[in-house]
Design an enzyme around this catalytic site. Structure first.
Site, short mmCIF file in Angstrom:
data_model
loop_
_atom_site.label_atom_id
_atom_site.label_comp_id
_atom_site.label_asym_id
_atom_site.label_seq_id
_atom_site.Cartn_x
_atom_site.Cartn_y
_atom_site.Cartn_z
N HIS A 71 58.14 -0.49 35.44
CA HIS A 71 59.51 -0.07 35.77
C HIS A 71 59.98 -0.85 36.99
CE1 HIS A 71 57.38 3.36 34.00
NE2 HIS A 71 58.48 3.53 33.32
N HIS A 97 60.56 -0.57 27.31
CA HIS A 97 59.23 -1.20 27.25
C HIS A 97 58.93 -1.73 25.85
CE1 HIS A 97 58.82 0.68 31.10
NE2 HIS A 97 58.84 1.89 30.60
#
Ligand SMILES: Nc1ncnc2c1ncn2[C@@H]1O[C@H](COP(=O)(O)OP(=O)(O)O)[C@@H](O)[C@H]1O
Ligand SMILES: Nc1ncnc2c1ncn2[C@@H]1O[C@H](COP(=O)(O)OP(=O)(O)O)[C@@H](O)[C@H]1O
Ligand SMILES: [Mg+2]
Ligand SMILES: [Mg+2]
Ligand SMILES: [Mg+2]
Ligand SMILES: [Mg+2]
Lengths: 212, 333, 333, 212
Positions: free
Chosen positions: B219, B57
């Site tokens: 995700h 991320h």
């Protein structure tokens, strides 16, 4: 024949082997309804367990072994599965503390404690499409087998079979916990990766007992 | 899978090493266990802020370690929460005795692992409090799911709570501010393509050439619907409307508008989305008094974006404006 | 083609509008013709710096308009040089009478259009001087080609020449410094995938799943060779070696190491490349005393990166460190 | 029949139509050995020309028309082609300044001036795989035809045919100018987009003359 620390060691050895072998299968199940890391997480954790276990003295009890497994899984698996499996093994360690060997009733206590640990942490119920859907049928089947006077190997065989059926039975479900819960209806038709790894783990326990 | 990586097992330690080498003036790296911390931590008297979670991320979270934001970040394996060990080690490294706040994105894995670390740190006598971030409005049915996810709003929580802690506030105050930001920020994302986890080797999901995933998680979790590709303006409206409704925005509200890239989306597209989002807010009489546009909370090389809106007030605006100096966010010094 | 856009014809004006709205504190937008300029330009007594070129390389150039860098940027259509008209208009808008320097990447189109604009501005009595940037070592045969291309090194030229101009230097001095940066910076890029020009609708080139383009240009121009995908460390070595050789780096040299993302590459991968590039330089005894890692000079959503090395000295280091405040690069204020 | 401003207008009209029609073909040629924008650039430029031309009074001379085309292309095409084609038309305007009509020799001067403008700006030689490879054969063919006493329509037909052959002949070449030069050997087998658009442009000139 009651089960001893040899069995516990063999269980862990077989579990590590089978999880490594099924790594990509678990990854792909998790990719379908999760984030694609479950196989990797479990393999990493059990590889670490294997390393640590080789340093544990041969006379270490089953309880010692389970405690080491639980602590190591918490330290190395990460994700949801790490604390859940870790807690399961630590609870199993507590359930077998002080015992030299485990008989059929002891096995039922061990499995029940492990399952209760998963539920305490994750708050999932049966039918939520999680590893609990493998563990709870396994616990129930083990209890029934012990009730019927089966020996520990047969108790574990019953548990493993029930866990496999439970994992399979997650396929038609909608998930209510974990990442898969975000999929709604789209999770239907896919097996829960944690339920599948639980079934593999319990099959390893049964195989270790059958070989003993 | 095409990536600039060596062995997939090494992506996290190697990128952390590169990151720490590039930003040695701001951060230090612990390699075993892996965490990133402010070079000047523990900062005497200051409440320490810690965040972390699966890698993939970036720049979240390590990019936000530094003056006015985080004291430490713990990068787990790609898309997998770190375990309690590095969280505990980081906690011990940066705790200055004034308490430690964990900012945790709402995923089962992160919550459980940070929870375990907090118990361990507590046993060590460190006062740890946790704020769980759950800004993703894509998740509607939070009762029958694992709940709203923590997504791009996390950056805003980290910035504003970080400024609060840097200003010398006590732990309860920092927690209160972090919680307020979380309560007032809502986000929603869209994926045009999926990212590929290095050790998985295949995309996390597959979208047809004319499909997008509306409400995607960072995700690659699915969102509200898989719909046909449409115009940027149409997509912007589909992302922003649930946010505005959920926040109950009304004429005269002031907001921070944050358009975030998912990793593989060029900046040009983010500004096209920003343009229309600002227009839609203006149509509701909402004033965009602060903004952030860029690639801050990603999902590997996923193409797509998210929109976050934070309802501002004087307190939050002032803390947003306060100086920050981190690898990925910097102003005022 | 999957993009967050509306009509492909509108990508440049719409993203410019979003950009200007988001950064209204720093930049103003002229919509007809399109250019972006510092809100405070013309800055009294200051040499004005102007750059521009085809769009699709964002944040280059508009992201670098502001204090300590550019006075104006002219975004052409995607991958196509702007015409002389907007260049001339921007020149007139920001000229403060101290002269205007054009920083032009070496592409036939850019050179010809800026040349024409410079002639027109000259006819208007504005002193325009041009520095052509050509840092791409991938082009070996510069005699039998259009010459070395201007790529990521452009950011370094803009930053350093910008600081020089901001410091009040006269036009010849600004040109000298810009030229020095160009003379001392070398770059080389690699593509893992191609970007898609919106109005073309298809990728600019096609690479097999196991192929990469070594030495790629920022419009997807081919480089030295199409080779099999290899490890990040291997690729880093293939990019950095020609740069080090071309610059003739020796023990004791101080450099700025710049790892730049091509648009679709996650930050994690850039730091993996940075890590090994820094190691290789250290092995040659070269000190990386400054660095820049991020997505600054892109080729739409292309996956890949470039490495640039700038040989520093005290003058350049000081100008690099000087405060800068632009949408895409900011420190010191 | 000598050519007048009607012809010039018709040329531009046909050129705009043919470039719009061939937009994607030019884009795809440029994608193969350039950056994929040539069709877009030319179409944008000639659309603008069409708009401006409609505002030019009917009595405007061919030279006025060419000047407007040149200025508009410079202002709207961008890239390499903009200044090159723009200069070509501005030079053509200069070559025809003051003339009411253009005869065969005048056409040769016009084409020569245009070509020389491209070369002055771009410094390309024949064989460099650029638009010059269409223009120079066209100029030569026009000169030969004029020499043989052909009328302007026939001169332009010869020029167009030579330009088309020249464009085709760029295919086996390695490029030494423009973006394609970075391809080295890999440019071989691809036609130069600028040569192709030049051939289209000259064919439009011939068609306009044939219709006149
Ligand atoms: N709340 C929960 N209770 C029990 N099991 C859960 C819960 N949440 C997730 N799981 C199990 O964890 C598995 C996913 O593990 P893993 O992929 O390793 O972690 P993560 O979801 O963090 O990536 C799921 O398949 C499910 O069986
Ligand atoms: N130096 C030059 N001299 C003559 N023609 C050139 C030169 N450079 C490029 N060209 C022509 O320009 C064409 C490309 O135009 P275009 O695609 O519109 O511009 P760009 O290359 O800037 O994208 C080439 O196909 C070639 O025919
Ligand atoms: Mg998972
Ligand atoms: Mg995970
Ligand atoms: Mg171009
Ligand atoms: Mg082109």
């Amino acid at each position: 024949m009651n089960l001893d620390q040899q069995w516990a060691r063999e269980w862990v050895r077989l579990a590590a082997a089978v999880l490594s072998e099924h790594r990509l299968e678990l990854v792909s199940l998790d990719r379908e309804i999760g984030d694609g890391d479950h196989g990797e997480n479990m393999d990493r954790g059990f590889s670490a367990v294997t390393g640590k276990l080789s340093q544990l003295p041969g006379e270490a009890s089953a309880s010692d072994i389970f405690k080491l497994v639980g602590m190591t899984l918490i330290s190395t698996v990460g994700g949801a599965a790490g604390p859940l499996y870790g807690t399961a093994f630590i609870r199993a360690a507590t359930a077998t503390a002080g015992a030299q060997t485990v008989d059929s009733d002891g096995l039922v206590s061990l499995l029940t404690a492990a399952r209760d640990g998963v539920v305490a942490r994750g708050k999932a119920e049966v039918g939520d499409k999680t590893m609990v859907d493998a563990w709870t049928p396994a616990v129930d089947a083990a209890a029934a087998a012990a009730q019927d006077g089966s020996d520990p190997a047969a108790v574990l065989a019953a548990a493993a079979q029930a866990a496999e059926a439970g994992a399979l039975a997650t396929e038609p479900l909608v998930a209510h916990k974990g990442r898969a819960s975000y999929l709604g209806e789209r999770a239907v038709g896919h097996r829960d990766p944690g339920a599948q790894s639980s079934a593999l783990l319990l099959r390893a326990a049964a195989d270790a007992a059958a070989g003993a | 899978m095409k990536k600039l990586i060596n062995d997939p097992k090494d992506v996290v330690p190697e990128s952390a090493a590169g990151f720490a080498a590039a930003h040695a003036d701001l951060v230090s790296l612990s390699t075993d266990p892996i965490y990133i911390w402010r070079t000047d931590a523990p900062v005497s008297g200051k409440v320490a802020l810690i965040s972390g979670g699966g890698s993939g991320h970036e720049p979240l979270h390590a990019g936000f370690v530094g003056f006015g934001m985080l004291d430490a970040a713990i990068p787990g394996p790609v898309f997998t929460s770190p375990t309690p060990d590095p969280i505990l080690a980081a906690t011990q490294a940066v705790s200055a005795g004034a308490g430690v706040v964990y900012l945790v994105k709402n995923y089962t894995g992160d919550v459980l692992n940070f929870e375990t670390a907090a118990e361990m740190a507590g046993a060590d006598g460190i006062d740890v409090q946790t704020v769980v971030i759950n800004d993703d409005v894509a998740v509607q049915d939070s009762l029958y799911t694992a709940g709203r996810r923590g997504v791009a709003g996390t950056v805003l929580v980290e910035k504003i709570a970080g400024a609060c802690a840097e200003g010398g506030a006590a732990i309860d105050e920092v927690v209160r501010v972090a919680q307020r930001v979380n309560d007032r920020v809502r986000s929603m994302g869209v994926a045009l393509t999926a990212g590929t986890v290095p050790h998985a080797g295949e995309p996390g999901f597959v979208l047809a050439e004319d499909e997008i995933e509306l409400g995607v998680g960072i995700h690659g979790e699915p969102g509200r619907a898989r719909i046909p590709l449409e115009s940027a303006d149409g997509i912007t409206e589909k992302l922003l409307t649930p946010i505005m409704d959920d926040l109950g925005l009304v004429t005269g509200d002031q907001v921070l508008l944050f358009v975030n890239g998912m990793g593989g989306t060029p900046q040009m597209e983010l500004y096209i989305v920003y343009r229309h989002a600002a227009q839609l807010l203006a149509e509701r009489g909402v004033e965009v008094s602060r903004n952030l546009v860029g690639t801050y909370v990603t999902s590997l090389e996923m193409q797509g974006c998210s929109i976050s809106v934070l309802k501002l007030d004087d307190e939050l605006t002032e803390l947003w404006d306060a100086p920050v100096q981190t690898p990925a966010l910097r102003w005022g010094r």
